[in-house]
Scaffold this motif. Structure first.
Motif, PDB file in Angstrom:
ATOM      1  N   GLY A  98       0.814  -1.204   0.000  1.00  0.00           N
ATOM      2  CA  GLY A  98       0.000   0.000   0.000  1.00  0.00           C
ATOM      3  C   GLY A  98       0.851   1.259   0.000  1.00  0.00           C
TER       4      GLY A  98
ATOM      5  N   GLU B  97      -1.225   4.181  -7.182  1.00  0.00           N
ATOM      6  CA  GLU B  97      -1.722   2.817  -7.247  1.00  0.00           C
ATOM      7  C   GLU B  97      -1.623   2.264  -8.661  1.00  0.00           C
ATOM      8  N   SER B 103      -1.640  -2.506  -6.134  1.00  0.00           N
ATOM      9  CA  SER B 103      -0.527  -2.146  -5.254  1.00  0.00           C
ATOM     10  C   SER B 103       0.003  -0.782  -5.664  1.00  0.00           C
ATOM     11  N   TYR B 104       0.839  -0.222  -4.816  1.00  0.00           N
ATOM     12  CA  TYR B 104       1.418   1.090  -5.095  1.00  0.00           C
ATOM     13  C   TYR B 104       2.853   0.926  -5.565  1.00  0.00           C
TER      14      TYR B 104
END
Lengths: 114, 118
Positions: A98, B97, B103-104
């Motif tokens: 994230g 993203e 996901s980043y």
């Protein structure tokens, strides 16, 4: 001490040989990454893995392969198909994939292919 | 596509001078994260700061401060009273993203090499 280990620090290979770079982390991070750095350039993403047994190509995956059989380990193989393999390779990990998770980097492996 | 521009390739300052490293980014995403990393001669990147796109507050940490301005898409880094130990390459990075993978991913600038002369 928690951290990321890359070995060896310097690696020399002859053209045409495959070579595997090691990356181990004991931070219990889910995500791991491989970057390539060339002189005067930023880091470019080769491959990344969000969880065990899963990985995705980054921007410059051609000529490279990876595996993620264990959470702690994310080895990178530079194959003979990689046209210009001499570079500084950095492995990183983050708690998750994230955006909030900063990446922690290993000390890097400098690969020279002649 | 994302892009990070660090226009200053190399900067030299005399110890105790203040120095500002510029970073300009491009993205169409409304949610993103900005980072600064330091790469000393040893090669290992060290995380300095993270900012999300919704937080434009400036931040100060000791001699380091960061100025985030969405209006100009800039995230500049200032070192006050520079020291020889500040000599390193500094990278600005943008995280957005990857919609396909959920996901980043980090996009790095090319870095600014700072030399602090005693």
């Amino acid at each position: 001490d928690g951290g990321i280990t890359q070995s060896p620090k310097y690696l020399f290979r002859k053209e045409g040989q495959n070579v595997t770079l090691s990356c181990e982390q004991n931070l219990n991070h889910d995500a791991m990454y491989w970057y390539r750095q060339d002189p005067g350039q930023g880091l470019r993403l080769i491959y990344y893995s969000q969880i065990v047994n899963d990985f995705q190509k980054g921007d410059i995956a051609e000529g490279y392969s990876v595996s993620r059989e264990k959470k702690e380990s994310f080895p990178l193989t530079v194959t003979s198909a990689q046209k210009n393999p001499t570079a500084f390779y950095l492995c990183a990990s983050s708690l998750t994939s994230g955006g909030l998770s900063e990446q922690y980097f290993g000390p890097g492996t400098r690969l020279t292919v002649t | 596509a994302q892009k990070v521009t660090q226009a200053q390739t190399e900067i030299s300052v005399v110890e105790k001078e203040d120095v500002t490293l510029d970073c300009v980014y491009e993205t169409r995403d409304t949610t993103y994260y900005l980072f600064w990393y330091k790469q000393p001669p040893s090669g290992e990147l060290v995380f300095l700061i993270r900012r999300n796109s919704f937080d434009e507050q400036n931040e100060i940490s000791g001699r380091y401060s960061w100025n985030f301005q969405k209006s100009t898409s800039s995230f500049n880094f200032t070192i006050t009273a520079s020291q020889v130990v500040d000599s390193a390459v500094y990278f600005c990075a943008l995280s957005v993203e990857d919609s396909g993978a959920g996901s980043y991913q980090l996009t790095f600038g090319k870095g600014t090499k700072l030399s602090v002369i005693p």
